[in-house]
Design a protein around this motif. Structure first.
Motif, short mmCIF file in Angstrom:
data_model
loop_
_atom_site.label_atom_id
_atom_site.label_comp_id
_atom_site.label_asym_id
_atom_site.label_seq_id
_atom_site.Cartn_x
_atom_site.Cartn_y
_atom_site.Cartn_z
N LYS A 230 0.85 -1.18 0.00
CA LYS A 230 0.00 0.00 0.00
C LYS A 230 0.89 1.24 0.00
CE LYS A 230 -3.67 2.60 0.58
NZ LYS A 230 -4.67 2.79 -0.49
N VAL A 231 0.84 2.02 -1.10
CA VAL A 231 1.60 3.27 -1.17
C VAL A 231 0.78 4.35 -0.47
CG1 VAL A 231 2.63 4.98 -2.68
CG2 VAL A 231 2.71 2.56 -3.31
N THR A 232 1.31 4.86 0.62
CA THR A 232 0.57 5.82 1.44
C THR A 232 0.83 7.27 1.05
OG1 THR A 232 2.34 5.80 3.09
CG2 THR A 232 0.52 4.24 3.38
N ARG A 233 2.04 7.54 0.58
CA ARG A 233 2.37 8.94 0.30
C ARG A 233 3.54 9.02 -0.67
NH1 ARG A 233 3.20 13.46 5.06
NH2 ARG A 233 2.99 15.32 3.75
N VAL A 234 3.50 10.02 -1.55
CA VAL A 234 4.59 10.29 -2.49
C VAL A 234 4.88 11.78 -2.45
CG1 VAL A 234 5.36 10.17 -4.89
CG2 VAL A 234 3.87 8.38 -3.97
N GLU A 235 6.17 12.13 -2.35
CA GLU A 235 6.57 13.52 -2.28
C GLU A 235 7.71 13.77 -3.26
OE1 GLU A 235 5.26 15.96 -0.66
OE2 GLU A 235 3.85 14.84 0.60
N LEU A 236 7.64 14.91 -3.96
CA LEU A 236 8.75 15.34 -4.81
C LEU A 236 9.76 16.07 -3.92
CD1 LEU A 236 6.96 16.68 -8.01
CD2 LEU A 236 8.01 14.46 -7.65
N ARG A 237 10.92 15.48 -3.80
CA ARG A 237 11.93 16.04 -2.90
C ARG A 237 12.55 17.30 -3.47
NH1 ARG A 237 15.39 11.69 -2.29
NH2 ARG A 237 16.65 12.47 -4.03
#
Length: 355
Positions: free
Chosen positions: A167-174
């Protein structure tokens, strides 16, 4: 002989128990295979495995940039950061993009059997989808729509990793790094925009100041006009009051004089003569004034008539005497008509010559 067999059997049982006893930590599980086939998932706590029959499945995990192999599967939320990758935007600008994803294994068996290398699969899936999403956006959109990119990427990864038990909970562009030339152009654009805003702000400030100054002058003029109007009204009221008081004073004085005259026996010729002389004195005050008494007007009229008669005598000698006499009579008649009526003796003040 029997004792030796018993001892050997006891040692074998103890060895099997020690060998088969596995303790699984909290928030971790162990995938157990029996004779090479999936058997069960050992949860947290003590678990007994049959030696030579049951064996834990090894899973390759990633921590940071390092991969390691472990018999335990961590069920906690994992963080996986990726190095920057090159992505080309819709307007053909090459960007350096770095991202971080947060995921959690919800099914350990799927994570081991549905994909060969879970960490590597997630990494490659993230990079390819990130390039696809960035390719559909322009440069300005990539810099101002990070939340949109994060949402799209999370939805794609979550849908793709669902069959892997993840389950992918969060994605952020660093980070998003445009080329140096683009950075310089953006810096110049930002400087120009700030200067424009400064000029607009200054112009608005000057406008507001001019408006406030004009309003202040308007209010000042209105107040001055109202003050002058009130002053004029006050002065007019004062003049009106003074005129009324003066008229009342004169009326009162006239009434007092009238009462005094009536109480003294009426307006006798002597009283009238005295008032006449006082009035002449008042009228004669001041410079460059000449006053002719009323009684002298009759004599002056006679002299003027005689002057007119003698002035016309030289021009009318050829005319009959009766005509000159007629004209003299007419002039005398006009003089008598223009003279005011004689004042009765009982009402006219006596003059010194008459006395």
């Amino acid at each position: 002989m029997g004792t030796a067999l018993f001892v050997i059997g006891a040692v074998a049982v103890v060895f099997a128990m020690v060998k088969g006893l596995r303790i699984v930590p909290q928030a971790k599980v162990m995938v157990v295979e029996r004779l090479g086939k999936f058997h069960s998932v050992a949860t947290s706590g003590p678990n007994i495995l049959i030696p030579f029959f049951d064996s834990p499945r090894v899973m390759e995990m990633r921590v940071g940039n390092r991969y390691y192999r472990s018999h335990l599967v961590d069920l906690r939320e994992q963080v996986m950061g990726f190095e920057t990758v090159q992505a080309i935007t819709h307007d053909n600008v090459t960007m350096e993009v770095g991202s971080v994803i947060y995921y959690q294994i919800v099914d350990a068996a799927k994570a081991l059997y549905a994909v060969e290398n879970l960490a590597l699969a997630i990494e490659q899936l993230t990079m390819t989808n990130l390039r696809n999403i960035m390719g559909g956006l322009t440069l300005d959109q990539t810099l101002t729509s990070r939340e949109t990119v994060n949402t799209k990427l999370r939805m794609v990864l979550d849908e793709a990793t669902e069959k892997w038990g993840v389950k992918v909970t969060r994605v952020e562009l660093r980070e998003i790094e445009p080329p140096a030339a683009i950075k310089d152009a953006m810096a110049k654009q930002m400087t120009a925009e700030r200067e424009r805003r400064a000029e607009v702000t200054k112009a608005e400030g000057d406008k507001s100041a001019a408006i406030l100054q004009a309003e202040g002058e308007k209010i000042s003029r209105i107040l001055r006009a109202e003050a002058e109007r009130d002053a004029e009204v006050a002065r007019a009221e004062g003049r009106k009051r003074a005129t009324l008081l003066d008229a009342e004073a004169k009326a009162e004085a006239t009434r007092l004089v009238f009462d005094a005259v009536n109480s003294g026996g009426g307006a006798t010729p002597e009283v009238l003569a005295l008032r006449y002389m006082e009035t002449l004195q008042e009228l004669g005050k001041g410079d460059n004034k000449m006053f002719v008494p009323y009684e002298a007007t009759t004599a002056l009229g006679s002299i003027a008539m005689l002057k007119e008669v003698f002035a016309k005598e030289g021009t009318t000698q050829s005319q009959p005497a009766s005509g000159a006499a007629a004209r003299s009579a007419q002039a005398l008649s006009r003089t008598l008509q223009t003279q005011p009526p004689a004042v009765p003796v009982r009402n006219r003040p006596a003059l010194p010559s008459e006395e």
